[in-house]
Design an enzyme around this catalytic site. Structure first.
Site, mmCIF file in Angstrom:
data_model
loop_
_atom_site.group_PDB
_atom_site.id
_atom_site.type_symbol
_atom_site.label_atom_id
_atom_site.label_comp_id
_atom_site.label_asym_id
_atom_site.label_seq_id
_atom_site.Cartn_x
_atom_site.Cartn_y
_atom_site.Cartn_z
ATOM 1 N N CYS A 7 0.852 -1.198 0.000
ATOM 2 C CA CYS A 7 0.000 0.000 0.000
ATOM 3 C C CYS A 7 0.883 1.241 0.000
ATOM 4 O O CYS A 7 1.372 1.676 1.050
ATOM 5 C CB CYS A 7 -0.924 -0.006 1.215
ATOM 6 S SG CYS A 7 -1.894 -1.517 1.372
ATOM 7 N N LYS A 13 -0.525 -2.043 -4.747
ATOM 8 C CA LYS A 13 -0.125 -3.163 -5.594
ATOM 9 C C LYS A 13 -0.468 -4.450 -4.857
ATOM 10 O O LYS A 13 -0.198 -4.579 -3.658
ATOM 11 C CB LYS A 13 1.379 -3.092 -5.876
ATOM 12 C CG LYS A 13 1.874 -4.160 -6.836
ATOM 13 C CD LYS A 13 3.365 -3.958 -7.125
ATOM 14 C CE LYS A 13 3.868 -4.974 -8.129
ATOM 15 N NZ LYS A 13 5.300 -4.760 -8.465
ATOM 16 N N TYR A 93 18.883 3.931 10.061
ATOM 17 C CA TYR A 93 18.333 5.202 10.512
ATOM 18 C C TYR A 93 18.571 5.395 12.010
ATOM 19 O O TYR A 93 18.496 4.434 12.783
ATOM 20 C CB TYR A 93 16.833 5.256 10.216
ATOM 21 C CG TYR A 93 16.470 6.016 8.957
ATOM 22 C CD1 TYR A 93 17.323 6.057 7.862
ATOM 23 C CD2 TYR A 93 15.259 6.698 8.861
ATOM 24 C CE1 TYR A 93 16.990 6.747 6.715
ATOM 25 C CE2 TYR A 93 14.912 7.395 7.712
ATOM 26 C CZ TYR A 93 15.780 7.415 6.644
ATOM 27 O OH TYR A 93 15.442 8.107 5.506
ATOM 28 N N GLY A 100 10.801 4.476 5.912
ATOM 29 C CA GLY A 100 9.588 3.969 5.269
ATOM 30 C C GLY A 100 9.600 2.458 5.157
ATOM 31 O O GLY A 100 10.607 1.852 4.767
ATOM 32 N N LEU A 101 8.481 1.839 5.479
ATOM 33 C CA LEU A 101 8.430 0.377 5.520
ATOM 34 C C LEU A 101 8.667 -0.269 4.159
ATOM 35 O O LEU A 101 9.337 -1.303 4.061
ATOM 36 C CB LEU A 101 7.085 -0.074 6.087
ATOM 37 C CG LEU A 101 7.031 -0.260 7.600
ATOM 38 C CD1 LEU A 101 5.597 -0.496 8.052
ATOM 39 C CD2 LEU A 101 7.924 -1.410 8.039
ATOM 40 N N ASP A 102 8.119 0.315 3.108
ATOM 41 C CA ASP A 102 8.351 -0.263 1.779
ATOM 42 C C ASP A 102 9.825 -0.187 1.413
ATOM 43 O O ASP A 102 10.390 -1.120 0.834
ATOM 44 C CB ASP A 102 7.472 0.421 0.726
ATOM 45 C CG ASP A 102 7.598 1.935 0.718
ATOM 46 O OD1 ASP A 102 8.202 2.507 1.661
ATOM 47 O OD2 ASP A 102 7.090 2.565 -0.227
#
Length: 249
Positions: A7, A13, A93, A100-102
């Protein structure tokens, strides 16, 4: 069978895979929750026994989508969560939850597939680049606007830049200096994108070594293929990472 969803900021997707071999049996893109539910409703005959997803959306938006999925299929949805470490990769990080997770799943997947140092470039709405050392240390990365974002910003903030998608597609047939607004914008944005990719490759060679593996993913990966002839284009790289983050027996 397993339903997997990525998402993102603009699109969702999804794909359904054979739980045994991981072969994709159905898939698609949806620009809204409603469109996703409509697409999945046509596949209700598939024996989906599990579901996992990664989302960069807000917790509320993600929860609402999960509720709709659980009404559609008799499954509990597994959701990828931030982590300091996964599959031998250490999050680079300072605040690991802000990555970001993706992006996290894609770089984990890249290292998992390469089993050595790698550069992962995801070319979507935003373009992200991440460098991972051979020992799994995530060195960090970069974020810049993708093609669609650069284009929309110019259209939004420059009064005289106006052209339609048909003109945009025609303009991409060459990188010759533009002789119309659409050509100038589209080719200029593409050259910026290619320049970013070249610089990332040079940096990866310096920091990781010239034999590092290069992965391209995201909807615009094909636009820069010529810049990195030895790169591996893996459209479903995030799903590879999702399987590592949310294993299903």
């Amino acid at each position: 069978m397993i339903l997997e969803l990525d998402c993102g900021n603009s699109l969702i997707k999804w794909r359904v895979i054979d739980g045994g071999g991981g072969r994709s049996v159905a898939g698609g893109l949806a620009d809204s929750d409603e469109a996703l539910v409509e697409q999945l409703s046509l596949r209700r005959g598939l024996p989906v026994r599990a579901c996992r997803l990664v989302s960069v959306r807000s917790e509320q938006e993600t929860s609402q989508l999960i509720a709709r999925l659980e009404r559609l299929f008799p499954v509990s949805v597994l959701v990828a969560a931030p982590g300091r470490q996964l599959a031998g990769v250490r999050n680079g990080y300072l605040d690991y939850q802000r990555l970001g997770l993706d992006r996290w799943l894609a770089l984990v997947a890249g290292h998992h597939l390469a089993q050595k140092a790698c550069l992962v470039i995801d070319l979507g709405t935003a373009v992200t680049s991440d460098l991972v050392a051979a020992n799994g240390t995530h060195l960090g990365g970069y974020i810049c606007p993708g093609m669609s974002l650069m284009r929309s910003q110019l259209r939004t903030h420059t009064r005289r830049i106006r052209y339609d998608d048909t003109e945009a597609r025609r303009a991409m047939g060459s990188l010759h200096p533009g002789q119309a607004t659409a050509e100038a914008v589209e080719r200029g944005c593409l050259l910026m994108l290619r320049g970013f990719v070249r610089e990332q490759y040079a940096m990866a060679c310096e920091l990781l070594g010239a034999d590092c593996e290069i992965f391209l993913t995201g909807g615009d990966a094909e636009l820069v293929r010529d810049e990195l002839a030895r790169a591996r284009i893996i459209p479903d790289l995030v799903f590879v990472g999702l399987a590592l983050a949310c294993p299903i027996e």
